[in-house]
Design an enzyme around this catalytic site. Structure first.
Site, PDB file in Angstrom:
ATOM      1  N   ASP A   1     -31.418  19.514  22.598  1.00 18.67           N
ATOM      2  CA  ASP A   1     -30.927  19.235  21.251  1.00 18.67           C
ATOM      3  C   ASP A   1     -29.810  20.170  20.820  1.00 18.67           C
ATOM      4  O   ASP A   1     -29.274  20.049  19.729  1.00 18.67           O
ATOM      5  CB  ASP A   1     -32.067  19.269  20.234  1.00 18.67           C
ATOM      6  CG  ASP A   1     -32.736  20.638  20.135  1.00 18.67           C
ATOM      7  OD1 ASP A   1     -32.191  21.615  20.690  1.00 18.67           O
ATOM      8  OD2 ASP A   1     -33.796  20.726  19.498  1.00 18.67           O
TER       9      ASP A   1
ATOM     10  N   ASP B   1     -32.537  24.691  22.587  1.00 21.60           N
ATOM     11  CA  ASP B   1     -32.295  24.784  24.018  1.00 21.60           C
ATOM     12  C   ASP B   1     -30.988  25.501  24.348  1.00 21.60           C
ATOM     13  O   ASP B   1     -30.472  25.370  25.461  1.00 21.60           O
ATOM     14  CB  ASP B   1     -32.267  23.368  24.625  1.00 21.60           C
ATOM     15  CG  ASP B   1     -33.538  22.600  24.324  1.00 21.60           C
ATOM     16  OD1 ASP B   1     -34.618  23.128  24.636  1.00 21.60           O
ATOM     17  OD2 ASP B   1     -33.453  21.508  23.760  1.00 21.60           O
TER      18      ASP B   1
ATOM     19  N   ASP C   1     -35.102  18.278  28.131  1.00 22.26           N
ATOM     20  CA  ASP C   1     -36.093  18.768  27.185  1.00 22.26           C
ATOM     21  C   ASP C   1     -36.927  17.563  26.744  1.00 22.26           C
ATOM     22  O   ASP C   1     -36.394  16.450  26.633  1.00 22.26           O
ATOM     23  CB  ASP C   1     -35.384  19.403  25.987  1.00 22.26           C
ATOM     24  CG  ASP C   1     -36.362  19.790  24.892  1.00 22.26           C
ATOM     25  OD1 ASP C   1     -37.290  20.560  25.181  1.00 22.26           O
ATOM     26  OD2 ASP C   1     -36.206  19.298  23.759  1.00 22.26           O
ATOM     27  N   LYS C   2     -38.233  17.758  26.515  1.00 24.94           N
ATOM     28  CA  LYS C   2     -39.080  16.611  26.162  1.00 24.94           C
ATOM     29  C   LYS C   2     -38.931  16.213  24.704  1.00 24.94           C
ATOM     30  O   LYS C   2     -38.449  15.131  24.378  1.00 24.94           O
ATOM     31  CB  LYS C   2     -40.560  16.915  26.448  1.00 24.94           C
ATOM     32  CG  LYS C   2     -41.497  15.759  26.029  1.00 24.94           C
ATOM     33  CD  LYS C   2     -42.951  16.096  26.253  1.00 24.94           C
ATOM     34  CE  LYS C   2     -43.486  17.057  25.207  1.00 24.94           C
ATOM     35  NZ  LYS C   2     -43.630  16.436  23.866  1.00 24.94           N
ATOM     36  N   THR C   3     -39.324  17.111  23.811  1.00 22.32           N
ATOM     37  CA  THR C   3     -39.418  16.764  22.399  1.00 22.32           C
ATOM     38  C   THR C   3     -38.038  16.587  21.781  1.00 22.32           C
ATOM     39  O   THR C   3     -37.199  17.479  21.820  1.00 22.32           O
ATOM     40  CB  THR C   3     -40.189  17.846  21.626  1.00 22.32           C
ATOM     41  OG1 THR C   3     -41.446  18.054  22.267  1.00 22.32           O
ATOM     42  CG2 THR C   3     -40.411  17.428  20.180  1.00 22.32           C
TER      43      THR C   3
ATOM     44  N   LYS D   1     -36.670  29.075  29.189  1.00 15.17           N
ATOM     45  CA  LYS D   1     -36.053  27.833  29.669  1.00 15.17           C
ATOM     46  C   LYS D   1     -34.845  28.115  30.560  1.00 15.17           C
ATOM     47  O   LYS D   1     -34.622  27.431  31.560  1.00 15.17           O
ATOM     48  CB  LYS D   1     -35.662  26.945  28.489  1.00 15.17           C
ATOM     49  CG  LYS D   1     -36.855  26.296  27.791  1.00 15.17           C
ATOM     50  CD  LYS D   1     -36.422  25.325  26.713  1.00 15.17           C
ATOM     51  CE  LYS D   1     -37.634  24.624  26.096  1.00 15.17           C
ATOM     52  NZ  LYS D   1     -37.235  23.651  25.050  1.00 15.17           N
TER      53      LYS D   1
ATOM     54  N   THR E   1     -40.677  21.360  29.009  1.00 18.18           N
ATOM     55  CA  THR E   1     -41.276  21.321  27.678  1.00 18.18           C
ATOM     56  C   THR E   1     -42.138  22.552  27.415  1.00 18.18           C
ATOM     57  O   THR E   1     -42.670  23.158  28.359  1.00 18.18           O
ATOM     58  CB  THR E   1     -42.134  20.050  27.500  1.00 18.18           C
ATOM     59  OG1 THR E   1     -42.717  20.051  26.193  1.00 18.18           O
ATOM     60  CG2 THR E   1     -43.249  19.982  28.538  1.00 18.18           C
ATOM     61  N   GLY E   2     -42.235  22.889  26.169  1.00 20.85           N
ATOM     62  CA  GLY E   2     -43.140  23.952  25.764  1.00 20.85           C
ATOM     63  C   GLY E   2     -44.526  23.432  25.467  1.00 20.85           C
ATOM     64  O   GLY E   2     -45.445  24.213  25.167  1.00 20.85           O
TER      65      GLY E   2
END
Length: 662
Positions: A552, A556, A360-362, A533, A505-506
């Site tokens: 996180d 997710d 996941d990015k953020t 996802k 990522t969103g």
């Protein structure tokens, strides 16, 4: 370590709880008493290897004395094995306790029968030394397992016994840790341990959280920061409001996860258990066959009996029973010490097979907050001057962009006549000059031309604000989600391991492309809604890849559950992430590579132990049966016990050499 407490309940990495009801101290006591009884047994016995026809000590009624001493040895020294024999039979899972109990029982009752009139040579000294060797082996084994479980005891000992509780009148009172309640305010002096999870409300210090998170560098703490119970306070005093106590605390949750993982079975352990069961059957059958063959060849009953007992002893699946549990215990404890918490052993074993890791990015690859990525200057101001002016104005705002600029300012000046510009920025007066920090929309609305090239700062989805000095644009500041400094190293390490890193990522494709390029990630999925996802995970799995999802643990959750291995990162003090198989306490993406390294090393140790524990029997059992008797090579039951115990020690030592290489 308190030897009386270690494994006295039979929990931990012992298969089938074969030590239930016995502590390390119990085995130690039985061993030394048995050794003391063995001395007169050896002195009175006939048939010693170096004195086959005589006794070292001849006394009237020697055989009856030997029978009495051996009865005490059999009952007292052999009791753990006799009890284990009964447990294994009740559970219909014959194992090493059955073999040991049968071996010492055959030796005792046969030898006793010879004293009472049966023709043959007793082997009381073999019985005594066999009991000694088996007790010593189990004592060593339990100490090894106890070492593997020290992480739990260390966590339990982290908490101080008392806390300095602040009273309503401002004074402090020392209270027992158990008396604290959420909402209480405690004072933590320099050098003391934080008594409970909570939030700093006053003071500043650095805190050593290494025992809990594996983070070797002390972490700075100031008002608003969370602290973990058991962490060691540094140079400053802290005032902390208690948030979590007891079972809800971070340390307690870590201990629960470690215990849960140590007691859970793995696929490899199931294989070892099945092999141990078959080895037990082979040993019993081999012992009976050995007895029958030697009798058929015309050997004395005592010789055939001794060969059968030796086969059963040497074939005990002792090492095999420990081969996997000890590695599991050490790897779990080692991971916990370095901030790698395993919740699901099956998934952990799958980590060695990973071919793709989806991040996941953020909040995972990035910090999830704005940071300064570029500054363009359009006048005589320096970068530091521009950031200082902008940061001074933004210091009075709580907007995330404002906080990022304020945090990046090298210095700040007093601001008067501050005023927020709703939806557009803020302005104020510094040293008699008006300073404004505004959005591009503000410039358009007020007819102020954006400097040439300012649009380029917005490339890659960056957010741009302009700094105006007396109405003139003097600088433009580009902000973006800050990439974790460890993320680039994590991606590089995964590539070196032959694993494809993928980003999910969103966020917009433009932003995702910029982050992926910065990190060196060649493949990414952008604009993916949380509900989609999990479908993305399955899409990559459909390519034949074994996939880990790193997120996180909250947003997710569906993806973590769908992945072959779900890894929660950034858990902080909330370690009980229900959908994650593995929790990385330090919020460090590099730990993904560390957990894969640990999984590979753990599997390697399991294989090594299994090869040794099963392979040595290929040589040992025929020797015990007497296939080389024609060449003068005969193993006594005691020597068989030594070899069997030696194999156990080798397995235990090999497990303890496990290391995290990343």
């Amino acid at each position: 370590m308190d030897e009386h407490s270690a494994h006295s309940t039979g929990t931990g990495p012992h298969p089938a709880g074969r030590h239930t009801g016995h502590s390390i101290a119990d085995f130690r006591r039985r061993f030394w008493i048995s050794i003391a009884l063995t001395v007169p047994v050896v002195l009175l016995s006939q048939g010693l290897p170096f004195l086959p026809e005589a006794r070292l000590l001849s006394v009237p009624g020697a055989d009856l004395i030997l029978l009495a001493l051996s009865t005490v040895l059999y009952v007292f020294g052999g009791m753990p094995f006799l009890r284990g024999f009964a447990r294994e039979l009740r559970a219909r899972k014959p194992g090493m306790m059955v073999l040991v109990a049968v071996a010492i029982s055959v030796a005792y009752f046969y030898s006793g029968a010879t004293v009472l009139g049966l023709r043959g040579m007793p082997f009381f000294w073999e019985l005594a030394t066999l009991v000694d060797i088996m007790l010593l082996g189990h004592w060593v084994e339990m100490r090894s397992v106890g070492e593997a479980s020290k992480a739990l005891e260390s966590l339990a000992e982290l908490m101080p016994s008392e806390a300095h509780c602040r009273l309503p009148d401002g004074s402090t009172e020392d209270v027992a840790l158990g008396a604290l309640q959420p909402g209480d305010v405690v004072v933590v002096k320099p050098g003391e341990k934080v008594p409970a999870d909570g939030d700093v409300v006053d003071g500043a210090s650095s805190v050593d959280e290494s025992m809990l998170t594996g983070e070797s560098v002390p972490v700075g703490k100031a008002p608003g920061d969370a602290v973990i119970g058991g962490a060691v306070n540094g140079e400053g005093a802290l005032t902390v409001v208690v948030r979590r106590m007891g079972a809800e605390s971070f340390a307690a949750q870590v201990a629960d996860l470690v215990r849960e993982a140590q007691e859970s079975k793995s696929k490899t352990q199931d294989l070892a258990d099945r092999a141990a069961t078959w080895l037990t059957i082979v040993a019993l059958g081999g012992g009976a066959a050995t007895f029958a063959v030697w009798l058929a060849l015309g050997k004395p009953l005592s010789f055939a009996m001794e060969r059968a007992v030796t086969v059963m002893v040497i074939a005990c699946p002792h090492a095999l029973g420990l081969a996997i549990p000890l590695v599991v215990a050490f790897s779990t404890a080692l991971g916990a010490k370095t901030g790698l918490l395993v919740r699901d052993r099956m998934a952990f074993e799958n980590a060695r097979l990973l071919s793709a890791v989806i991040f996941d990015k953020t909040g995972t690859l990035t910090l999830g907050r704005f940071g300064i990525s570029d500054v363009a200057l359009y006048g005589e101001l320096t970068r530091e001057d521009a950031l200082s002016l902008a940061g001074s104005v933004e210091e009075l705002s709580e907007h995330p962009i404002a906080r990022a600029i304020a945090d990046a300012a090298p210095s700040k000046s007093p601001v008067t006549d501050f005023r927020a510009i709703p939806g557009r920025g803020a302005r104020g007066v510094i040293d008699g000059r008006e300073v404004a920090v505004v959005s591009p929309g503000y410039l358009a609305e007020n007819g102020i031309a954006a400097p040439e090239g300012a649009d380029a700062l917005a490339a890659g989805g960056r957010t741009v604000v302009h700094v105006l000095l007396d109405g003139v644009v003097v600088a433009a500041i580009a902000l973006a989600d800050v990439v974790r400094p460890e993320s680039i190293r994590a991606v590089t390490r995964l590539r070196e391991m032959g694993i494809e890193p993928i980003m999910l990522t969103g966020d917009t494709r433009v932003v995702a492309e910029r982050i992926a390029k910065e990190l060196g990630i060649g493949r990414f999925f952008a604009e993916v809604m949380p509900a989609d996802k999990a479908a993305t995970i399955r899409l990559v799995q459909a390519e034949g890849k074994v996939v880990a999802m790193v997120g996180d643990g909250v947003n997710d959750a569906p993806a973590l559950a769908s992945a072959d291995v779900g890894i929660a990162i950034g858990a902080g003090t909330d370690v009980a992430v229900a959908t994650a198989d593995i929790v990385l306490v330090r919020s460090n993406p590099e730990d993904v590579a560390a957990i894969i390294d640990l999984a590979r090393a753990t599997y390697g140790k399991m294989v090594q132990n299994l090869v040794w524990a099963t392979g040595y029997n290929v040589v040992a059992i025929p020797l015990a049966a007497g296939v080389l008797a024609g060449f003068g090579v005969l193993l006594s039951p005691a020597v068989g016990g030594v070899l069997m115990s030696a194999s156990t020690v080798i397995v235990a030592v090999n497990a303890r050499t496990l290391r995290v290489t990343s």
